[in-house]
Write an enzyme that holds these catalytic residues in place. Structure first.
Site, PDB file in Angstrom:
ATOM      1  N   ASN A  23      -4.232   2.316  14.988  1.00  0.00           N
ATOM      2  CA  ASN A  23      -4.717   2.051  16.344  1.00  0.00           C
ATOM      3  C   ASN A  23      -5.343   3.346  16.873  1.00  0.00           C
ATOM      4  OD1 ASN A  23      -2.663   3.666  17.817  1.00  0.00           O
ATOM      5  ND2 ASN A  23      -1.250   2.125  17.034  1.00  0.00           N
ATOM      6  N   SER A  36      -8.136  -4.375  10.140  1.00  0.00           N
ATOM      7  CA  SER A  36      -8.383  -5.235  11.307  1.00  0.00           C
ATOM      8  C   SER A  36      -8.027  -6.704  11.125  1.00  0.00           C
ATOM      9  CB  SER A  36      -9.841  -5.137  11.803  1.00  0.00           C
ATOM     10  OG  SER A  36     -10.052  -3.918  12.476  1.00  0.00           O
ATOM     11  N   THR A  37      -7.466  -7.086   9.975  1.00  0.00           N
ATOM     12  CA  THR A  37      -7.206  -8.514   9.737  1.00  0.00           C
ATOM     13  C   THR A  37      -5.823  -8.969  10.194  1.00  0.00           C
ATOM     14  OG1 THR A  37      -6.420  -8.152   7.471  1.00  0.00           O
ATOM     15  CG2 THR A  37      -8.788  -8.576   7.781  1.00  0.00           C
ATOM     16  N   GLY A  38      -4.975  -8.048  10.588  1.00  0.00           N
ATOM     17  CA  GLY A  38      -3.638  -8.417  11.065  1.00  0.00           C
ATOM     18  C   GLY A  38      -3.662  -8.672  12.562  1.00  0.00           C
ATOM     19  N   ILE A  58       0.815  -1.217   0.000  1.00  0.00           N
ATOM     20  CA  ILE A  58       0.000   0.000   0.000  1.00  0.00           C
ATOM     21  C   ILE A  58       0.850   1.269   0.000  1.00  0.00           C
ATOM     22  CG2 ILE A  58      -0.337   0.211   2.509  1.00  0.00           C
ATOM     23  CD1 ILE A  58      -3.377   0.798   1.680  1.00  0.00           C
ATOM     24  N   GLY A  65       2.718  -3.870  11.364  1.00  0.00           N
ATOM     25  CA  GLY A  65       1.987  -4.149  10.135  1.00  0.00           C
ATOM     26  C   GLY A  65       1.874  -2.954   9.211  1.00  0.00           C
ATOM     27  N   ASP A 103       0.293  -0.157   9.620  1.00  0.00           N
ATOM     28  CA  ASP A 103       0.493   1.088  10.367  1.00  0.00           C
ATOM     29  C   ASP A 103       1.978   1.438  10.456  1.00  0.00           C
ATOM     30  OD1 ASP A 103      -0.138   3.305  11.924  1.00  0.00           O
ATOM     31  OD2 ASP A 103      -0.584   2.148  13.723  1.00  0.00           O
TER      32      ASP A 103
END
Length: 178
Positions: free
Chosen positions: A30, A123-125, A17, A38, A40
């Site tokens: 967060n 939210s998948t990590g 990304i 990840g 972020d």
């Protein structure tokens, strides 16, 4: 790999990304907006320390909402920081909070006149949301927005690995088959 529907307004790609040349990339942030692991961590590292400084001034973001900042050293002009829910079994409003994080991101993009936005699988990590369920929620929310709004003109889901890409591809196939 790329899958597009709705006159090229929605794309799925496998990639990184931070490399996307779009008006905004979405950060799976967060609530403190102070960086992390990840997606972020990768976005904060690529954008440089100015991103963290701006996030500190914002002072956080509730789960299910989003905030926008500059993109600094990224190819994207902006970062939309979307705070998705931590998955706790699916009985604590996680579905609505995840959809809300996508909706808030899309509305921010629209309010700022952004034509193109790239999303990760929020939210998948580390937050543990099951990939198949998260893909369905994300795609349904984005498709619903695109039906009624002109902006953004392009929404691209940038999935980091083949597993995530395949989950989103299959979810999109299921959604568009109905």
């Amino acid at each position: 790999m790329q899958v597009a529907i709705d006159a090229k307004r929605l794309e799925l790609v496998q990639g990184n990304i931070v490399e996307q040349q779009v008006d905004a990339i979405v950060n799976a942030a967060n609530p403190r907006l102070l960086g992390g692991g990840g997606v972020d961590g990768a976005i904060h590292a690529a954008a440089g320390p100015e991103l963290l400084e701006e996030c500190r001034r914002i002072g956080g973001c509730p789960v299910g909402e989003a905030r926008i900042t500059g993109g600094y050293r990224l190819k994207a002009r902006h970062v939309i920081h979307a705070v998705g829910p931590m998955y706790r079994g699916g009985q604590q409003g996680e579905t609505e909070l995840l959809a809300s994080a996508y909706r808030h991101s899309l509305l921010l993009a629209e309010q700022h006149g952004l034509r193109s936005v790239a999303f990760p699988a929020i939210s998948t990590g580390a937050y543990g949301y099951p990939l198949d369920a998260a893909a369905t929620i994300a795609l349904q929310t984005v498709i619903e927005h695109l039906r009624y709004h002109d902006l953004p003109e392009l929404v691209r889901f940038v999935l980091f690995d083949a597993r995530a890409y395949e989950a989103f591809r299959q979810a999109l196939e299921r959604i568009t088959a109905t």
